[in-house]
Design a protein around this motif. Structure first.
Motif, PDB file in Angstrom:
ATOM      1  N   ASP A   1      42.305  23.503  41.915  1.00 33.43           N
ATOM      2  CA  ASP A   1      43.179  22.277  41.826  1.00 33.43           C
ATOM      3  C   ASP A   1      43.950  22.025  40.619  1.00 33.43           C
ATOM      4  O   ASP A   1      43.245  22.523  39.546  1.00 33.43           O
ATOM      5  CB  ASP A   1      42.456  21.072  42.322  1.00 33.43           C
ATOM      6  CG  ASP A   1      40.993  20.866  41.593  1.00 33.43           C
ATOM      7  OD1 ASP A   1      40.937  21.390  40.431  1.00 33.43           O
ATOM      8  OD2 ASP A   1      40.221  20.158  42.148  1.00 33.43           O
ATOM      9  N   ARG A   2      44.375  20.893  40.515  1.00 35.60           N
ATOM     10  CA  ARG A   2      45.247  20.648  39.036  1.00 35.60           C
ATOM     11  C   ARG A   2      44.097  20.496  37.898  1.00 35.60           C
ATOM     12  O   ARG A   2      44.482  20.894  36.837  1.00 35.60           O
ATOM     13  CB  ARG A   2      46.056  19.460  39.187  1.00 35.60           C
ATOM     14  CG  ARG A   2      46.691  19.072  37.764  1.00 35.60           C
ATOM     15  CD  ARG A   2      47.650  17.763  38.121  1.00 35.60           C
ATOM     16  NE  ARG A   2      48.985  18.766  38.062  1.00 35.60           N
ATOM     17  CZ  ARG A   2      50.090  18.120  38.589  1.00 35.60           C
ATOM     18  NH1 ARG A   2      49.993  17.018  39.437  1.00 35.60           N
ATOM     19  NH2 ARG A   2      51.186  18.851  38.629  1.00 35.60           N
ATOM     20  N   PRO A   3      42.912  19.534  38.349  1.00 38.60           N
ATOM     21  CA  PRO A   3      42.058  19.278  37.032  1.00 38.60           C
ATOM     22  C   PRO A   3      41.549  20.711  36.838  1.00 38.60           C
ATOM     23  O   PRO A   3      41.340  20.680  35.378  1.00 38.60           O
ATOM     24  CB  PRO A   3      41.235  18.492  37.606  1.00 38.60           C
ATOM     25  CG  PRO A   3      41.640  17.843  38.539  1.00 38.60           C
ATOM     26  CD  PRO A   3      42.760  18.855  39.429  1.00 38.60           C
TER      27      PRO A   3
ATOM     28  N   GLU B   1      47.633  32.437  36.477  1.00 35.94           N
ATOM     29  CA  GLU B   1      48.400  32.377  35.491  1.00 35.94           C
ATOM     30  C   GLU B   1      47.726  31.695  33.798  1.00 35.94           C
ATOM     31  O   GLU B   1      48.334  31.898  33.008  1.00 35.94           O
ATOM     32  CB  GLU B   1      49.369  31.160  35.660  1.00 35.94           C
ATOM     33  CG  GLU B   1      50.725  31.350  36.878  1.00 35.94           C
ATOM     34  CD  GLU B   1      51.242  30.578  37.183  1.00 35.94           C
ATOM     35  OE1 GLU B   1      51.588  29.378  36.550  1.00 35.94           O
ATOM     36  OE2 GLU B   1      51.938  30.766  38.424  1.00 35.94           O
ATOM     37  N   VAL B   2      46.636  31.323  34.047  1.00 33.30           N
ATOM     38  CA  VAL B   2      45.656  31.089  32.871  1.00 33.30           C
ATOM     39  C   VAL B   2      44.640  32.287  32.585  1.00 33.30           C
ATOM     40  O   VAL B   2      44.322  32.280  31.581  1.00 33.30           O
ATOM     41  CB  VAL B   2      45.337  29.608  32.871  1.00 33.30           C
ATOM     42  CG1 VAL B   2      46.323  28.602  32.951  1.00 33.30           C
ATOM     43  CG2 VAL B   2      44.063  29.475  34.065  1.00 33.30           C
ATOM     44  N   ALA B   3      44.289  33.009  33.603  1.00 31.27           N
ATOM     45  CA  ALA B   3      43.433  34.006  33.334  1.00 31.27           C
ATOM     46  C   ALA B   3      43.731  35.008  32.644  1.00 31.27           C
ATOM     47  O   ALA B   3      44.918  35.438  32.813  1.00 31.27           O
ATOM     48  CB  ALA B   3      42.637  34.524  34.739  1.00 31.27           C
ATOM     49  N   HIS B   4      42.648  35.775  31.948  1.00 33.64           N
ATOM     50  CA  HIS B   4      43.058  36.936  31.239  1.00 33.64           C
ATOM     51  C   HIS B   4      42.472  38.114  31.970  1.00 33.64           C
ATOM     52  O   HIS B   4      42.756  39.131  31.732  1.00 33.64           O
ATOM     53  CB  HIS B   4      42.273  36.837  29.701  1.00 33.64           C
ATOM     54  CG  HIS B   4      42.888  35.718  29.015  1.00 33.64           C
ATOM     55  ND1 HIS B   4      42.134  34.375  29.021  1.00 33.64           N
ATOM     56  CD2 HIS B   4      44.117  35.423  28.346  1.00 33.64           C
ATOM     57  CE1 HIS B   4      43.192  33.568  28.268  1.00 33.64           C
ATOM     58  NE2 HIS B   4      43.889  34.407  27.726  1.00 33.64           N
TER      59      HIS B   4
ATOM     60  N   SER C   1      33.986  30.899  38.919  1.00 38.06           N
ATOM     61  CA  SER C   1      33.363  31.352  40.407  1.00 38.06           C
ATOM     62  C   SER C   1      34.563  31.361  41.196  1.00 38.06           C
ATOM     63  O   SER C   1      35.379  30.447  41.330  1.00 38.06           O
ATOM     64  CB  SER C   1      32.264  30.437  40.692  1.00 38.06           C
ATOM     65  OG  SER C   1      31.875  30.978  42.044  1.00 38.06           O
ATOM     66  N   GLU C   2      34.309  32.513  42.213  1.00 35.73           N
ATOM     67  CA  GLU C   2      35.280  32.500  43.363  1.00 35.73           C
ATOM     68  C   GLU C   2      35.209  31.271  44.300  1.00 35.73           C
ATOM     69  O   GLU C   2      35.979  30.984  45.431  1.00 35.73           O
ATOM     70  CB  GLU C   2      35.055  33.541  44.279  1.00 35.73           C
ATOM     71  CG  GLU C   2      33.779  33.810  45.016  1.00 35.73           C
ATOM     72  CD  GLU C   2      32.578  34.218  44.043  1.00 35.73           C
ATOM     73  OE1 GLU C   2      31.414  34.455  44.619  1.00 35.73           O
ATOM     74  OE2 GLU C   2      32.460  34.261  42.955  1.00 35.73           O
ATOM     75  N   ASP C   3      34.225  30.548  44.012  1.00 34.85           N
ATOM     76  CA  ASP C   3      33.882  29.109  44.920  1.00 34.85           C
ATOM     77  C   ASP C   3      34.798  28.077  44.263  1.00 34.85           C
ATOM     78  O   ASP C   3      34.646  26.944  44.950  1.00 34.85           O
ATOM     79  CB  ASP C   3      32.313  28.958  44.970  1.00 34.85           C
ATOM     80  CG  ASP C   3      31.743  30.152  45.664  1.00 34.85           C
ATOM     81  OD1 ASP C   3      32.077  30.732  46.397  1.00 34.85           O
ATOM     82  OD2 ASP C   3      30.353  30.227  45.342  1.00 34.85           O
TER      83      ASP C   3
ATOM     84  N   CYS D   1      46.642  30.687  47.249  1.00 31.20           N
ATOM     85  CA  CYS D   1      45.985  29.463  46.536  1.00 31.20           C
ATOM     86  C   CYS D   1      45.228  29.663  44.984  1.00 31.20           C
ATOM     87  O   CYS D   1      45.357  28.659  44.416  1.00 31.20           O
ATOM     88  CB  CYS D   1      44.842  28.644  47.437  1.00 31.20           C
ATOM     89  SG  CYS D   1      43.275  29.823  47.621  1.00 31.20           S
ATOM     90  N   PHE D   2      45.245  30.874  44.801  1.00 32.58           N
ATOM     91  CA  PHE D   2      44.576  31.195  43.496  1.00 32.58           C
ATOM     92  C   PHE D   2      45.702  31.609  42.657  1.00 32.58           C
ATOM     93  O   PHE D   2      45.564  31.734  41.303  1.00 32.58           O
ATOM     94  CB  PHE D   2      43.657  32.425  43.423  1.00 32.58           C
ATOM     95  CG  PHE D   2      42.198  32.175  44.191  1.00 32.58           C
ATOM     96  CD1 PHE D   2      41.476  31.287  43.732  1.00 32.58           C
ATOM     97  CD2 PHE D   2      42.124  32.461  45.554  1.00 32.58           C
ATOM     98  CE1 PHE D   2      40.069  30.910  44.302  1.00 32.58           C
ATOM     99  CE2 PHE D   2      40.844  32.289  46.241  1.00 32.58           C
ATOM    100  CZ  PHE D   2      39.957  31.379  45.631  1.00 32.58           C
TER     101      PHE D   2
END
Length: 139
Positions: free
Chosen positions: A97-99, A130-133, A91-93, A124-125
């Motif tokens: 953060d690192r976790p 870097e992990v999203a497809h 979600s965009e909400d 901030c996103f």
């Protein structure tokens, strides 16, 4: 028997062919969802889609996009889902953060597809990109 409600919203390719369906929590037939906590809502969608209705009946041969909460992503529950049929939506909400990034990186390394829901770029996103497809942009 109690009524089951799951929203099913098509996701189209550029050529207007159905690519996937987003499965959404509904708690009535009023075409709306009313809930204060996303964890039980997301869990209910999974239970309805997999156990009560059946994923093939819900989406056929298409992918199922599913809103996964931070708690679900950080638990081992998502790893039980069929990675060839499910896309985990963030979600965009959610605060990137690192976790959260570590949980998503682990799931991506296991072969899960990660999507950013209602995505609008902000610096901030960047760690999520870097992990999203997939970035799902609603217009």
């Amino acid at each position: 028997m109690d009524s089951l409600f799951v929203g099913r919203q098509p996701i189209y390719r550029v050529d207007v062919e159905v690519f996937a369906y987003e499965l959404l929590f509904w708690n009535s037939n009023l075409n709306e969802a009313v809930f204060s906590n996303g964890d039980p809502a997301s869990a209910q969608v999974l239970l309805n889609a997999f156990l009560d209705i059946g994923l093939n009946r819900m989406v056929g041969p298409h992918l199922a996009y599913f809103n996964a909460t931070r708690d679900m992503l950080s638990s081992d529950h998502c790893a039980l889902l069929p990675k060839d049929r499910i896309v985990l939506e963030v979600s965009e909400d959610e605060i990137p953060d690192r976790p959260l990034v570590e949980s998503l990186s682990k799931l991506a390394a296991m072969g899960y597809t990660i999507a950013l829901d209602d995505f609008t770029y902000a610096e901030c996103f960047r760690p999520l990109l870097e992990v999203a497809h997939v970035e799902v942009v609603v217009r």
